[in-house]
Design a protein around this motif. Structure first.
Motif, PDB file in Angstrom:
ATOM      1  N   UNK A   1     -10.446   3.310   2.127  1.00  0.00           N
ATOM      2  CA  UNK A   1     -11.029   4.314   3.078  1.00  0.00           C
ATOM      3  C   UNK A   1      -9.292   4.817   3.826  1.00  0.00           C
ATOM      4  N   UNK A   2      -8.304   4.937   3.600  1.00  0.00           N
ATOM      5  CA  UNK A   2      -7.027   5.186   4.153  1.00  0.00           C
ATOM      6  C   UNK A   2      -7.231   6.614   3.009  1.00  0.00           C
ATOM      7  N   UNK A   3      -6.475   7.429   3.851  1.00  0.00           N
ATOM      8  CA  UNK A   3      -6.313   8.823   3.247  1.00  0.00           C
ATOM      9  C   UNK A   3      -5.267   8.838   2.299  1.00  0.00           C
ATOM     10  N   UNK A   4      -4.561   7.581   2.271  1.00  0.00           N
ATOM     11  CA  UNK A   4      -2.960   8.352   1.163  1.00  0.00           C
ATOM     12  C   UNK A   4      -3.908   7.633  -0.375  1.00  0.00           C
ATOM     13  N   UNK A   5      -4.477   6.258  -0.001  1.00  0.00           N
ATOM     14  CA  UNK A   5      -5.223   6.121  -0.356  1.00  0.00           C
ATOM     15  C   UNK A   5      -6.585   6.990  -1.710  1.00  0.00           C
ATOM     16  N   UNK A   6      -6.899   7.743  -0.614  1.00  0.00           N
ATOM     17  CA  UNK A   6      -7.934   8.133  -1.268  1.00  0.00           C
ATOM     18  C   UNK A   6      -7.982   9.533  -2.661  1.00  0.00           C
TER      19      UNK A   6
ATOM     20  N   UNK B   1      -6.149   3.788 -10.669  1.00  0.00           N
ATOM     21  CA  UNK B   1      -5.837   3.375  -9.792  1.00  0.00           C
ATOM     22  C   UNK B   1      -5.912   2.759  -8.148  1.00  0.00           C
ATOM     23  N   UNK B   2      -7.191   3.684  -7.873  1.00  0.00           N
ATOM     24  CA  UNK B   2      -7.613   2.793  -7.051  1.00  0.00           C
ATOM     25  C   UNK B   2      -8.323   0.798  -7.287  1.00  0.00           C
ATOM     26  N   UNK B   3      -8.927   1.328  -8.123  1.00  0.00           N
ATOM     27  CA  UNK B   3      -9.921   0.322  -8.448  1.00  0.00           C
ATOM     28  C   UNK B   3      -8.483  -0.428  -8.607  1.00  0.00           C
ATOM     29  N   UNK B   4      -7.617  -0.430  -9.680  1.00  0.00           N
ATOM     30  CA  UNK B   4      -5.923  -1.396 -10.407  1.00  0.00           C
ATOM     31  C   UNK B   4      -6.027  -1.981  -8.860  1.00  0.00           C
TER      32      UNK B   4
ATOM     33  N   UNK C   1       1.137  -1.040  -0.177  1.00  0.00           N
ATOM     34  CA  UNK C   1      -0.219  -0.062   0.121  1.00  0.00           C
ATOM     35  C   UNK C   1       1.022   1.181   0.186  1.00  0.00           C
ATOM     36  N   UNK C   2       2.104   0.828   1.008  1.00  0.00           N
ATOM     37  CA  UNK C   2       2.449   2.722   0.679  1.00  0.00           C
ATOM     38  C   UNK C   2       3.739   3.211  -0.249  1.00  0.00           C
ATOM     39  N   UNK C   3       4.189   1.724  -1.227  1.00  0.00           N
ATOM     40  CA  UNK C   3       4.658   1.840  -2.391  1.00  0.00           C
ATOM     41  C   UNK C   3       3.841   2.132  -3.783  1.00  0.00           C
ATOM     42  N   UNK C   4       2.737   1.604  -3.293  1.00  0.00           N
ATOM     43  CA  UNK C   4       1.625   2.416  -4.606  1.00  0.00           C
ATOM     44  C   UNK C   4       0.727   3.343  -3.766  1.00  0.00           C
ATOM     45  N   UNK C   5       0.944   3.854  -3.052  1.00  0.00           N
ATOM     46  CA  UNK C   5       0.639   5.506  -2.527  1.00  0.00           C
ATOM     47  C   UNK C   5       1.618   6.142  -2.804  1.00  0.00           C
TER      48      UNK C   5
END
Length: 253
Positions: free
Chosen positions: A207-212, A218-221, A155-159
């Motif tokens: 629902x995480x702020x860095x993801x939102x 990008x989210x869906x993938x 998650x960190x890498x993607x964000x």
């Protein structure tokens, strides 16, 4: 990406926040009662940064006379839908819309980091009654669980953020320097877990702020690939999430 933009990003995902975010274990509230030497039942509580009311609901179940304080339109609307009998007012921790010496307890569940402690600490002290307390806590990630640690890194890498070696930086120094050094302070960590559907787990991630703040594609993938990975670990799609609640409580004379 500013702190403000991440804080307000929750408004775009209030339903996902409500559906996916975990609640908190009874031991957390037991310790608050033990530390303050009074039951939550009947206590006048303000839950600041209440969001959709996850912590507020537990405080009410424990018998507290609780009010929510929330700056976001969508989050406040969802709060009102889920907890129609609980008052909610608009505002944040930097300028509490509450009277002086009016609350026994002020809580910040997952929300203290969005405040400016040079403002939020004096505000909390202004609103607290003599002998009142401030309770701050986060559900932090149990990074000693291998699959959780690996997901945290993905998650960190993607964000585009640096993965941490622990779930949350140690905020206690900042809090102490911000004005709580003269108060009686205690810190506890409570480990707990929940078993939820894979869809609920993915809603939690989304629902995480860095993801939102990412683009929707990008989210869906990411979520599609994460679903595939997790099915290998949890073929029945029942995911066990493990948390460590990091709790800080401070009481005034």
């Amino acid at each position: 990406m500013t702190v403000g933009s991440r804080a307000h990003s929750f408004n775009a995902a209030a339903d996902r926040y409500s559906a996916g975010r975990p609640s908190y274990p009874p031991a957390l509230f037991d310790f608050v009662e033990q530390f303050t030497s009074r039951p939550l039942s009947g206590a006048r509580v303000a839950d600041v940064g209440a969001g959709t009311g996850i912590a507020t609901a537990v405080l009410r179940e424990r018998g507290a006379d609780v009010i929510g304080v929330e700056p976001g339109d969508a989050m406040a609307a969802t709060f009102h839908t889920l907890l129609p009998d609980v008052p909610i007012i608009r505002g944040d921790g930097n300028a509490l819309p509450l009277a002086d010496a009016s609350r026994d307890l002020i809580t910040y569940a997952q929300s203290w980091q969005w405040t400016d402690t040079t403002r939020s600490v004096p505000e909390a002290l202004r609103v607290l009654l003599p002998g009142g307390a401030l309770a701050i806590w986060w559900n932090t990630t149990a990074l000693d669980v291998p699959w959780i640690r690996e997901q945290h890194q993905r998650i960190a890498h993607h964000c585009g953020v640096k993965p941490t070696s622990r779930a949350r930086p140690d905020d206690s120094d900042a809090i102490r320097l911000a004005g709580l050094s003269g108060l009686r302070v205690a810190r506890r960590q409570v480990r707990w877990s929940r078993v939820i559907a894979l869809d609920t787990h993915l809603a939690n991630i989304s629902s995480r702020s860095a993801f939102l703040v990412l683009a929707e594609d990008d989210q869906r993938g990411f979520l599609s690939e994460e679903r595939r990975r997790l099915r290998e670990f949890f073929p029945d799609e029942a995911v066990e999430e493990t948390y460590v609640v990091d709790l800080l409580v401070a009481s005034r004379p």
